[in-house]
Design an enzyme around this catalytic site. Structure first.
Site, PDB file in Angstrom:
ATOM      1  N   ARG A   1      -2.949 -32.439  28.011  1.00 61.19           N
ATOM      2  CA  ARG A   1      -3.505 -33.474  27.119  1.00 61.19           C
ATOM      3  C   ARG A   1      -2.505 -34.625  26.886  1.00 61.19           C
ATOM      4  O   ARG A   1      -2.391 -35.151  25.779  1.00 61.19           O
ATOM      5  CB  ARG A   1      -3.908 -32.884  25.756  1.00 61.19           C
ATOM      6  CG  ARG A   1      -5.087 -31.930  25.796  1.00 61.19           C
ATOM      7  CD  ARG A   1      -6.377 -32.636  26.165  1.00 61.19           C
ATOM      8  NE  ARG A   1      -7.534 -31.777  26.007  1.00 61.19           N
ATOM      9  CZ  ARG A   1      -7.928 -30.852  26.892  1.00 61.19           C
ATOM     10  NH1 ARG A   1      -7.265 -30.679  28.006  1.00 61.19           N
ATOM     11  NH2 ARG A   1      -9.006 -30.133  26.657  1.00 61.19           N
TER      12      ARG A   1
ATOM     13  N   GLU B   1      -4.934 -34.048  18.235  1.00 58.45           N
ATOM     14  CA  GLU B   1      -5.177 -34.452  19.630  1.00 58.45           C
ATOM     15  C   GLU B   1      -5.709 -35.887  19.771  1.00 58.45           C
ATOM     16  O   GLU B   1      -5.220 -36.637  20.615  1.00 58.45           O
ATOM     17  CB  GLU B   1      -6.116 -33.422  20.273  1.00 58.45           C
ATOM     18  CG  GLU B   1      -5.990 -33.332  21.770  1.00 58.45           C
ATOM     19  CD  GLU B   1      -6.911 -34.297  22.456  1.00 58.45           C
ATOM     20  OE1 GLU B   1      -6.460 -35.022  23.345  1.00 58.45           O
ATOM     21  OE2 GLU B   1      -8.103 -34.338  22.092  1.00 58.45           O
TER      22      GLU B   1
ATOM     23  N   SER C   1     -12.123 -31.086  20.536  1.00 56.97           N
ATOM     24  CA  SER C   1     -11.003 -30.404  19.878  1.00 56.97           C
ATOM     25  C   SER C   1     -10.200 -31.415  19.058  1.00 56.97           C
ATOM     26  O   SER C   1      -9.803 -32.452  19.591  1.00 56.97           O
ATOM     27  CB  SER C   1     -10.075 -29.779  20.917  1.00 56.97           C
ATOM     28  OG  SER C   1     -10.777 -28.889  21.736  1.00 56.97           O
TER      29      SER C   1
HETATM   30  N1  EPU Z   1     -12.149 -18.881  19.244  1.00 58.02           N
HETATM   31  C1  EPU Z   1     -12.118 -18.362  17.972  1.00 58.02           C
HETATM   32  N2  EPU Z   1     -12.800 -19.010  16.986  1.00 58.02           N
HETATM   33  C2  EPU Z   1     -13.502 -20.149  17.221  1.00 58.02           C
HETATM   34  C3  EPU Z   1     -13.551 -20.677  18.522  1.00 58.02           C
HETATM   35  C4  EPU Z   1     -12.847 -20.029  19.521  1.00 58.02           C
HETATM   36  O1  EPU Z   1     -11.496 -17.335  17.724  1.00 58.02           O
HETATM   37  O2  EPU Z   1     -14.064 -20.697  16.265  1.00 58.02           O
HETATM   38  C5  EPU Z   1     -11.400 -18.220  20.304  1.00 58.02           C
HETATM   39  C6  EPU Z   1     -12.286 -17.941  21.496  1.00 58.02           C
HETATM   40  O3  EPU Z   1     -12.895 -16.682  21.388  1.00 58.02           O
HETATM   41  C7  EPU Z   1     -11.341 -17.993  22.646  1.00 58.02           C
HETATM   42  C8  EPU Z   1     -10.268 -18.982  22.188  1.00 58.02           C
HETATM   43  O4  EPU Z   1     -10.412 -19.126  20.794  1.00 58.02           O
HETATM   44  O5  EPU Z   1     -10.720 -16.752  22.829  1.00 58.02           O
HETATM   45  C9  EPU Z   1     -10.340 -20.330  22.900  1.00 58.02           C
HETATM   46  O6  EPU Z   1     -11.602 -20.959  22.666  1.00 58.02           O
HETATM   47  P1  EPU Z   1     -12.349 -21.882  23.766  1.00 58.02           P
HETATM   48  O7  EPU Z   1     -12.518 -21.108  25.030  1.00 58.02           O
HETATM   49  O8  EPU Z   1     -13.568 -22.419  23.114  1.00 58.02           O
HETATM   50  O9  EPU Z   1     -11.337 -23.021  24.137  1.00 58.02           O
HETATM   51  P2  EPU Z   1     -10.306 -23.915  23.273  1.00 58.02           P
HETATM   52  O10 EPU Z   1      -8.940 -23.469  23.651  1.00 58.02           O
HETATM   53  O11 EPU Z   1     -10.643 -23.874  21.824  1.00 58.02           O
HETATM   54  C10 EPU Z   1     -10.017 -25.745  25.096  1.00 58.02           C
HETATM   55  C11 EPU Z   1     -10.025 -27.249  25.137  1.00 58.02           C
HETATM   56  C12 EPU Z   1     -11.454 -27.782  25.158  1.00 58.02           C
HETATM   57  C13 EPU Z   1     -12.149 -27.228  26.399  1.00 58.02           C
HETATM   58  C14 EPU Z   1     -12.115 -25.693  26.333  1.00 58.02           C
HETATM   59  C15 EPU Z   1     -12.659 -25.072  27.601  1.00 58.02           C
HETATM   60  C16 EPU Z   1      -8.002 -28.010  24.013  1.00 58.02           C
HETATM   61  C17 EPU Z   1      -7.420 -28.669  22.799  1.00 58.02           C
HETATM   62  N3  EPU Z   1      -9.320 -27.792  23.983  1.00 58.02           N
HETATM   63  O12 EPU Z   1     -10.600 -25.361  23.862  1.00 58.02           O
HETATM   64  O13 EPU Z   1     -11.381 -29.198  25.290  1.00 58.02           O
HETATM   65  O14 EPU Z   1     -13.491 -27.663  26.473  1.00 58.02           O
HETATM   66  O15 EPU Z   1     -10.737 -25.238  26.206  1.00 58.02           O
HETATM   67  O16 EPU Z   1     -11.752 -25.307  28.634  1.00 58.02           O
HETATM   68  O17 EPU Z   1      -7.275 -27.736  24.959  1.00 58.02           O
HETATM   69  C18 EPU Z   1     -11.313 -31.213  23.999  1.00 58.02           C
HETATM   70  O18 EPU Z   1     -10.184 -31.387  24.436  1.00 58.02           O
HETATM   71  O19 EPU Z   1     -11.855 -32.024  23.221  1.00 58.02           O
HETATM   72  C19 EPU Z   1     -12.053 -30.004  24.377  1.00 58.02           C
HETATM   73  C20 EPU Z   1     -13.251 -29.716  23.878  1.00 58.02           C
END
Ligand code: EPU
Length: 330
Positions: free
Chosen positions: A156, A325, A230
């Site tokens: 990012r 972010e 995010s």
């Molecule tokens: N989780 C929770 N609670 C929640 C949501 C998620 O415990 O409310 C847990 C999930 O179960 C999972 C982990 O957190 O184990 C990660 O969640 P997720 O797979 O939804 O991905 P993220 O790390 O929260 C990142 C990117 C997103 C991208 C997704 C998929 C960043 C800051 N965000 O989110 O990017 O779509 O992975 O690759 O790196 C963005 O940058 O705006 C964005 C949406």
């Protein structure tokens, strides 16, 4: 005279600017740069910004359009202009039968902003396919080309966000999609979603559909509930710190990263009991705690005060700092 930017930012925050130039050609852009007075805010799709209630200066919107593709035996080269919506570009490449961008389906915003934070999702980043960024340097009007190495891409992050912020106006990107690139199915829930879809053969379009379905389940549609995806980065910590935290917090979600481990910020926020919670104007989304949503009538101050509360809670419980972010203007 002032102009409202409320419909130009996906958080839907009220913002009045003194003047706005939306330009569609390089010549228009060069003329507008000559006319910009006071501080100049560069705005594209508005999907990664927190705008102040007043912007005492100019807003410049580089809305150049156009996509060109060059097919070679082993790859397709694509030139896309800054004002093309990223999600349309991805759909168009898939319609042509070209794989490579499917994991980056449905990301809001325009092509021109994509290199700033090196957009990424489901195991793929822009840096994986980008060959070159074309810009105009605001300081001297020079046209410049940036190779992938020049861009200093990281999670990012890029030279345009951290190294030389605000000096370059992105005109367009060149991407390379190798014809033999393997599908990337290892991130998170992609395989299970494909199984649920019961597709006969897994191809790029099926992966794109799986990504769309996953995103639609977790991420709110900005047209219905203002958000910038995010709101915080996933924090990167040392291996030793991660191991200590794992002892203290069973179930901690983390992934390997160059610095040691990357923590799932969504999990940390959720664990603090903040999913679905808010301050009346802004909340952590019910289905994805990392996404702050505008419940209606929020200003930048409401967003930032809730963001600070989230940061405080996470710091108190885990001794981890959450970095915001989107770009904050003030
Ligand atoms: N989780 C929770 N609670 C929640 C949501 C998620 O415990 O409310 C847990 C999930 O179960 C999972 C982990 O957190 O184990 C990660 O969640 P997720 O797979 O939804 O991905 P993220 O790390 O929260 C990142 C990117 C997103 C991208 C997704 C998929 C960043 C800051 N965000 O989110 O990017 O779509 O992975 O690759 O790196 C963005 O940058 O705006 C964005 C949406």
């Amino acid at each position: 005279m002032s102009v409202s930017l409320q419909a130009r930012n996906t958080l839907g925050l009220p913002c009045q600017a003194q003047r706005l130039y939306e330009v569609h050609t390089l010549t228009e852009l060069q003329e507008a740069l000559g006319r910009c007075k006071g501080p100049t805010l560069l705005l594209s799709g508005g999907s990664n910004v927190v705008l102040p209630e007043r912007w005492e200066g100019t807003v410049l919107v580089p809305a150049l359009r156009g996509i060109r593709a060059r097919e070679e035996a082993d790859a397709v080269w694509i030139d896309a202009a800054a004002g093309e919506p990223w999600a349309d570009l991805v759909r168009w490449t898939l319609d042509q039968g070209w794989a490579g961008l499917e994991n980056l389906s449905d990301i809001p915003g325009w092509v021109g902003a994509a290199p700033l934070q090196n957009i990424g999702a489901y195991g793929v980043e822009l840096a994986d396919v980008l060959v070159e960024v074309q810009t105009i340097d605001r300081r001297d009007g020079r046209l410049r080309r940036w190779s992938r190495q020049d861009c200093a891409f990281a999670y990012r992050d890029s030279v345009f966000k951290s190294g030389e912020p605000d000096t370059q106006v992105v005109l367009g990107l060149t991407l390379c999609l190798p014809r033999r690139s393997a599908l990337r199915l290892d991130y998170g829930d992609i395989r299970s979603e494909l199984e649920r879809m019961q597709v006969e053969s897994i191809d790029a379009r099926a992966v794109a559909q799986a990504v769309s379905r996953l995103r639609a389940r977790k991420l709110p549609d900005p047209a219905k509930l203002g958000n910038v995806g995010s709101f915080f980065k996933n924090p990167q910590i040392s291996l030793a710190q991660a191991q200590a935290l794992e002892q203290q917090e069973p179930g901690l979600v983390s992934y390997p990263s160059p610095q040691g481990r990357k923590l799932a910020a969504a999990w940390l926020i959720d664990r603090c009991g903040l999913r679905g919670q808010g301050n009346g104007k802004v909340a952590c989304h019910q289905d994805q705690a990392l996404v702050l949503v505008n419940l209606g009538g929020a200003t930048a101050a409401d967003v930032l005060s809730w963001a600070r509360h989230v940061q405080d809670c996470v710091r108190q419980r885990f001794a981890v700092d959450l970095e915001i972010e989107p770009r904050i203007y003030g």
